[in-house]
Design an enzyme around this catalytic site. Sequence first.
Site, PDB file in Angstrom:
ATOM      1  N   PHE A  22       0.850  -1.192   0.000  1.00 52.88           N
ATOM      2  CA  PHE A  22       0.000   0.000   0.000  1.00 52.88           C
ATOM      3  C   PHE A  22       0.889   1.246   0.000  1.00 52.88           C
ATOM      4  O   PHE A  22       1.897   1.290   0.694  1.00 52.88           O
ATOM      5  CB  PHE A  22      -0.918  -0.003   1.227  1.00 52.88           C
ATOM      6  CG  PHE A  22      -2.038   0.984   1.140  1.00 52.88           C
ATOM      7  CD1 PHE A  22      -3.147   0.727   0.348  1.00 52.88           C
ATOM      8  CD2 PHE A  22      -1.970   2.181   1.824  1.00 52.88           C
ATOM      9  CE1 PHE A  22      -4.184   1.640   0.255  1.00 52.88           C
ATOM     10  CE2 PHE A  22      -2.997   3.109   1.742  1.00 52.88           C
ATOM     11  CZ  PHE A  22      -4.108   2.837   0.956  1.00 52.88           C
ATOM     12  N   ILE A  82      -0.518   7.963   5.148  1.00 52.62           N
ATOM     13  CA  ILE A  82      -0.764   9.344   4.732  1.00 52.62           C
ATOM     14  C   ILE A  82      -2.176   9.742   5.151  1.00 52.62           C
ATOM     15  O   ILE A  82      -3.138   9.021   4.880  1.00 52.62           O
ATOM     16  CB  ILE A  82      -0.576   9.486   3.206  1.00 52.62           C
ATOM     17  CG1 ILE A  82       0.854   9.055   2.827  1.00 52.62           C
ATOM     18  CG2 ILE A  82      -0.851  10.923   2.762  1.00 52.62           C
ATOM     19  CD1 ILE A  82       1.095   8.901   1.345  1.00 52.62           C
ATOM     20  N   HIS A  88      -9.117   6.864  10.014  1.00 54.36           N
ATOM     21  CA  HIS A  88      -8.313   5.665   9.752  1.00 54.36           C
ATOM     22  C   HIS A  88      -6.817   5.928   9.909  1.00 54.36           C
ATOM     23  O   HIS A  88      -6.083   5.090  10.444  1.00 54.36           O
ATOM     24  CB  HIS A  88      -8.620   5.148   8.341  1.00 54.36           C
ATOM     25  CG  HIS A  88      -7.931   3.881   7.995  1.00 54.36           C
ATOM     26  ND1 HIS A  88      -8.278   2.667   8.545  1.00 54.36           N
ATOM     27  CD2 HIS A  88      -6.909   3.633   7.154  1.00 54.36           C
ATOM     28  CE1 HIS A  88      -7.496   1.730   8.055  1.00 54.36           C
ATOM     29  NE2 HIS A  88      -6.654   2.287   7.213  1.00 54.36           N
TER      30      HIS A  88
END
EC number: 2.5.1.78
Length: 165
Positions: A22, A82, A88
């Site tokens: 990811f 990020i 989240h």
Amino acid sequence: MKVVQGDYRGEGLKIAVVVPRFNDLVTSKLLEGALDGLKRHGVSDENITVVRIPGSMEAIYTLKRLLDLGVHDAIIVLGAVIRGETYHFNVVANEIGKAVAQFNMTSDIPIVFGVLTTDTLEQALNRAGAKSGNKGFEAAMVAIEMANLRKRLRRDVFESDSNGR
């Protein structure tokens, strides 16, 4: 007074690098930096284990399994979390940080935290080699130093205390 510290000689060290897919635009650059740092300081290809995982949260499981195996002198966990529009970011950043701290308190194998937590992709790219150095390379240096410190603590502190007392 006894001063014990590590050094940057990587010969003979076995290092694992855990890196998520990811945010691969960033994590691939962190991995390149880490591998460059390890190899420049004498860690051979056959002593480097790269473990690719889906995302940063999966690092917690992976770190536990690698610690259970006990074959590495140090483990580097890389990643790029990020900030987005939801909570989240906070959950992932906090949980991976807490897990690494907990493992470092309870394990004999040092884990180096090389997970970027940034507000923007630009900030992450800058820390992955664009402007602010490569945090993957820096994590490799810390891993080598801590692996050597671990060995020296055993030799210079533990053995001298158990033999001398």
